[in-house]
Design a protein around this motif. Structure first.
Motif, PDB file in Angstrom:
ATOM      1  N   GLN A  19       0.823  -1.206   0.000  1.00  0.00           N
ATOM      2  CA  GLN A  19       0.000   0.000   0.000  1.00  0.00           C
ATOM      3  C   GLN A  19       0.861   1.261   0.000  1.00  0.00           C
ATOM      4  O   GLN A  19       0.588   2.214  -0.741  1.00  0.00           O
ATOM      5  N   LEU A  20       1.922   1.277   0.803  1.00  0.00           N
ATOM      6  CA  LEU A  20       2.808   2.444   0.851  1.00  0.00           C
ATOM      7  C   LEU A  20       3.563   2.613  -0.465  1.00  0.00           C
ATOM      8  O   LEU A  20       3.706   3.741  -0.966  1.00  0.00           O
ATOM      9  N   HIS A  21       4.026   1.516  -1.030  1.00  0.00           N
ATOM     10  CA  HIS A  21       4.736   1.590  -2.302  1.00  0.00           C
ATOM     11  C   HIS A  21       3.813   2.098  -3.412  1.00  0.00           C
ATOM     12  O   HIS A  21       4.233   2.884  -4.277  1.00  0.00           O
ATOM     13  N   ALA A  22       2.549   1.657  -3.390  1.00  0.00           N
ATOM     14  CA  ALA A  22       1.590   2.127  -4.395  1.00  0.00           C
ATOM     15  C   ALA A  22       1.332   3.618  -4.244  1.00  0.00           C
ATOM     16  O   ALA A  22       1.202   4.340  -5.247  1.00  0.00           O
ATOM     17  N   GLU A  23       1.263   4.109  -3.013  1.00  0.00           N
ATOM     18  CA  GLU A  23       1.082   5.548  -2.809  1.00  0.00           C
ATOM     19  C   GLU A  23       2.262   6.335  -3.357  1.00  0.00           C
ATOM     20  O   GLU A  23       2.091   7.365  -4.030  1.00  0.00           O
ATOM     21  N   ARG A  24       3.471   5.871  -3.083  1.00  0.00           N
ATOM     22  CA  ARG A  24       4.661   6.611  -3.498  1.00  0.00           C
ATOM     23  C   ARG A  24       4.847   6.600  -5.010  1.00  0.00           C
ATOM     24  O   ARG A  24       5.427   7.544  -5.563  1.00  0.00           O
ATOM     25  N   THR A  25       4.399   5.549  -5.654  1.00  0.00           N
ATOM     26  CA  THR A  25       4.556   5.453  -7.113  1.00  0.00           C
ATOM     27  C   THR A  25       3.288   5.866  -7.854  1.00  0.00           C
ATOM     28  O   THR A  25       3.217   5.712  -9.064  1.00  0.00           O
ATOM     29  N   PHE A  26       2.300   6.368  -7.132  1.00  0.00           N
ATOM     30  CA  PHE A  26       1.033   6.820  -7.718  1.00  0.00           C
ATOM     31  C   PHE A  26       0.341   5.704  -8.509  1.00  0.00           C
ATOM     32  O   PHE A  26      -0.272   5.954  -9.546  1.00  0.00           O
ATOM     33  N   ALA A  27       0.471   4.487  -8.000  1.00  0.00           N
ATOM     34  CA  ALA A  27      -0.285   3.358  -8.560  1.00  0.00           C
ATOM     35  C   ALA A  27      -1.633   3.315  -7.838  1.00  0.00           C
ATOM     36  O   ALA A  27      -1.829   2.553  -6.887  1.00  0.00           O
ATOM     37  N   ILE A  28      -2.544   4.150  -8.250  1.00  0.00           N
ATOM     38  CA  ILE A  28      -3.776   4.385  -7.507  1.00  0.00           C
ATOM     39  C   ILE A  28      -4.668   3.144  -7.414  1.00  0.00           C
ATOM     40  O   ILE A  28      -5.168   2.822  -6.332  1.00  0.00           O
ATOM     41  N   PRO A  29      -4.911   2.397  -8.492  1.00  0.00           N
ATOM     42  CA  PRO A  29      -5.734   1.180  -8.336  1.00  0.00           C
ATOM     43  C   PRO A  29      -5.122   0.180  -7.357  1.00  0.00           C
ATOM     44  O   PRO A  29      -5.848  -0.449  -6.567  1.00  0.00           O
ATOM     45  N   GLU A  30      -3.791   0.037  -7.374  1.00  0.00           N
ATOM     46  CA  GLU A  30      -3.128  -0.868  -6.424  1.00  0.00           C
ATOM     47  C   GLU A  30      -3.290  -0.357  -4.995  1.00  0.00           C
ATOM     48  O   GLU A  30      -3.471  -1.152  -4.061  1.00  0.00           O
ATOM     49  N   MET A  31      -3.212   0.965  -4.821  1.00  0.00           N
ATOM     50  CA  MET A  31      -3.388   1.536  -3.490  1.00  0.00           C
ATOM     51  C   MET A  31      -4.784   1.253  -2.951  1.00  0.00           C
ATOM     52  O   MET A  31      -4.948   0.806  -1.808  1.00  0.00           O
ATOM     53  N   TRP A  32      -5.810   1.479  -3.776  1.00  0.00           N
ATOM     54  CA  TRP A  32      -7.179   1.233  -3.334  1.00  0.00           C
ATOM     55  C   TRP A  32      -7.429  -0.251  -3.084  1.00  0.00           C
ATOM     56  O   TRP A  32      -8.149  -0.622  -2.148  1.00  0.00           O
ATOM     57  N   SER A  33      -6.836  -1.117  -3.898  1.00  0.00           N
ATOM     58  CA  SER A  33      -7.038  -2.552  -3.690  1.00  0.00           C
ATOM     59  C   SER A  33      -6.423  -3.012  -2.379  1.00  0.00           C
ATOM     60  O   SER A  33      -6.986  -3.873  -1.690  1.00  0.00           O
ATOM     61  N   ALA A  34      -5.273  -2.438  -2.003  1.00  0.00           N
ATOM     62  CA  ALA A  34      -4.670  -2.774  -0.716  1.00  0.00           C
ATOM     63  C   ALA A  34      -5.540  -2.291   0.439  1.00  0.00           C
ATOM     64  O   ALA A  34      -5.707  -2.989   1.453  1.00  0.00           O
ATOM     65  N   LEU A  35      -6.114  -1.096   0.304  1.00  0.00           N
ATOM     66  CA  LEU A  35      -7.006  -0.589   1.350  1.00  0.00           C
ATOM     67  C   LEU A  35      -8.258  -1.455   1.480  1.00  0.00           C
ATOM     68  O   LEU A  35      -8.729  -1.716   2.591  1.00  0.00           O
ATOM     69  N   ILE A  36      -8.797  -1.907   0.357  1.00  0.00           N
ATOM     70  CA  ILE A  36      -9.968  -2.783   0.396  1.00  0.00           C
ATOM     71  C   ILE A  36      -9.626  -4.101   1.079  1.00  0.00           C
ATOM     72  O   ILE A  36     -10.419  -4.640   1.874  1.00  0.00           O
ATOM     73  N   LEU A  37      -8.438  -4.629   0.788  1.00  0.00           N
ATOM     74  CA  LEU A  37      -8.031  -5.878   1.435  1.00  0.00           C
ATOM     75  C   LEU A  37      -7.908  -5.700   2.943  1.00  0.00           C
ATOM     76  O   LEU A  37      -8.325  -6.568   3.713  1.00  0.00           O
ATOM     77  N   LEU A  38      -7.360  -4.576   3.378  1.00  0.00           N
ATOM     78  CA  LEU A  38      -7.235  -4.329   4.815  1.00  0.00           C
ATOM     79  C   LEU A  38      -8.599  -4.215   5.478  1.00  0.00           C
ATOM     80  O   LEU A  38      -8.831  -4.766   6.562  1.00  0.00           O
ATOM     81  N   GLY A  39      -9.517  -3.502   4.824  1.00  0.00           N
ATOM     82  CA  GLY A  39     -10.863  -3.425   5.373  1.00  0.00           C
ATOM     83  C   GLY A  39     -11.533  -4.783   5.421  1.00  0.00           C
ATOM     84  O   GLY A  39     -12.213  -5.120   6.403  1.00  0.00           O
ATOM     85  N   GLY A  40     -11.344  -5.580   4.368  1.00  0.00           N
ATOM     86  CA  GLY A  40     -11.911  -6.923   4.374  1.00  0.00           C
ATOM     87  C   GLY A  40     -11.307  -7.805   5.444  1.00  0.00           C
ATOM     88  O   GLY A  40     -12.008  -8.621   6.067  1.00  0.00           O
ATOM     89  N   LEU A  41      -9.996  -7.646   5.678  1.00  0.00           N
ATOM     90  CA  LEU A  41      -9.347  -8.415   6.745  1.00  0.00           C
ATOM     91  C   LEU A  41      -9.912  -8.047   8.105  1.00  0.00           C
ATOM     92  O   LEU A  41     -10.185  -8.921   8.943  1.00  0.00           O
ATOM     93  N   GLY A  42     -10.102  -6.744   8.344  1.00  0.00           N
ATOM     94  CA  GLY A  42     -10.675  -6.328   9.613  1.00  0.00           C
ATOM     95  C   GLY A  42     -12.104  -6.821   9.793  1.00  0.00           C
ATOM     96  O   GLY A  42     -12.481  -7.290  10.875  1.00  0.00           O
ATOM     97  N   TYR A  43     -12.895  -6.748   8.726  1.00  0.00           N
ATOM     98  CA  TYR A  43     -14.285  -7.202   8.813  1.00  0.00           C
ATOM     99  C   TYR A  43     -14.363  -8.719   9.012  1.00  0.00           C
ATOM    100  O   TYR A  43     -15.136  -9.208   9.838  1.00  0.00           O
ATOM    101  N   THR A  44     -13.539  -9.458   8.277  1.00  0.00           N
ATOM    102  CA  THR A  44     -13.532 -10.909   8.422  1.00  0.00           C
ATOM    103  C   THR A  44     -13.066 -11.326   9.810  1.00  0.00           C
ATOM    104  O   THR A  44     -13.624 -12.251  10.413  1.00  0.00           O
ATOM    105  N   SER A  45     -12.049 -10.639  10.329  1.00  0.00           N
ATOM    106  CA  SER A  45     -11.566 -10.950  11.678  1.00  0.00           C
ATOM    107  C   SER A  45     -12.647 -10.698  12.711  1.00  0.00           C
ATOM    108  O   SER A  45     -12.810 -11.476  13.664  1.00  0.00           O
ATOM    109  N   ASN A  46     -13.407  -9.621  12.530  1.00  0.00           N
ATOM    110  CA  ASN A  46     -14.476  -9.314  13.471  1.00  0.00           C
ATOM    111  C   ASN A  46     -15.572 -10.363  13.420  1.00  0.00           C
ATOM    112  O   ASN A  46     -16.102 -10.787  14.463  1.00  0.00           O
ATOM    113  N   ILE A  47     -15.927 -10.833  12.216  1.00  0.00           N
ATOM    114  CA  ILE A  47     -16.949 -11.872  12.090  1.00  0.00           C
ATOM    115  C   ILE A  47     -16.480 -13.165  12.748  1.00  0.00           C
ATOM    116  O   ILE A  47     -17.230 -13.831  13.490  1.00  0.00           O
TER     117      ILE A  47
END
Length: 264
Positions: A210-238
């Protein structure tokens, strides 16, 4: 049959808003030209390629493994130390100022310290996660044990019940609601600390991607990493809710019985 209907209804009540938001974002970005908000379809395709094929073994699995190991360490140490401190009043009074100081220091701030003491690698990341996640479990254990009825403790002593039976059959079950409440907070903190531990001197992991995608302006990769983190948090909570429901089935049964008795 009724349980199945209730389960479907509960799932619908929980998922309707996220599904609606996904649809709205999908429509709003479908024809958008913003560089920072690419079409959700493009982000979904990038997510599929990255986290189902390219980076699942090299980045996703190590992050999840460090997350789970850190939580296990925090749980074992937190419950063990909490029991000792709660059952020894003098030790609790002596350790309280130290604990209040240490838990006031965020785990994110200690990343450079663990980096110097442990070095670069998964050990440092596990230590950061364990340090940040231990405090809710530790304090929940102390509060749960100290809130037990003093009459119960006196009865156990008067009947000379062995300590291991007291711990396994009375103290831990009685304190388990507070312990699990603290553990739920620790799960959420662990997801945050995954990213913090992988932002510094890391060559793999979800946070690194996610940090590397931000620094290289790889925006779709950045958003996909954020979605994965949110999904990990939601799955862990379930998953944690399922474990909590299983471990506290006796507690919820008593509450249901008490509400039925009061209603009658």
């Amino acid at each position: 049959m009724r349980q199945g209907v209730r389960a479907v209804r509960a799932a619908a009540m929980e998922l309707w808003l996220p599904i609606l938001m996904i649809v709205l974002v999908w429509v709003a970005t479908a024809r958008g030209s913003s560089f920072y908000f690419p079409p959700l379809q493009q982000v979904a395709q990038t997510f599929q390629q990255m986290w189902l094929f390219d980076r699942v073994g090299s980045d996703a699995v190590p992050s999840v493994r460090n997350f789970l190991v850190g939580l296990v360490i925090a749980t074992v140490i937190g419950i063990g130390a909490g029991l000792v401190l709660a059952l020894r009043e003098s030790l609790y009074d002596a350790a309280l100022p130290v604990f209040e100081f240490m838990r006031s220091v965020p785990g994110i701030v200690l990343v450079p310290v663990f980096l110097v003491l442990i070095g670069v690698g998964d050990g440092m990341k596990v230590a950061v996660i364990a340090y940040g996640a231990i405090w809710p479990i530790l304090l929940g254990t102390i509060d749960g044990v100290r809130s037990l009825d003093p009459l119960v403790r006196d009865m156990m002593r008067s009947y000379h019940i062995p300590m291991h039976h007291r711990l396994l059959r009375v103290i831990l079950p009685g304190a388990s609601p507070q312990i699990l409440a603290g553990a739920r907070i620790s799960v959420a903190l662990g997801v945050v600390l995954i990213i913090a531990s992988e932002y510094v001197a890391s060559t793999h992991g979800i946070g690194y991607v996610q940090l590397h995608a931000e620094r290289t302006f790889a925006i779709p990769e950045m958003w996909s990493a954020l979605i994965l983190l949110g999904g990990l948090g939601y799955t862990s909570n379930i998953a944690f809710r399922g474990i909590e429901r299983y471990l506290l089935r006796w507690y919820h049964g008593l509450r249901t019985a008490g509400q039925g008795g009061s209603a009658s």
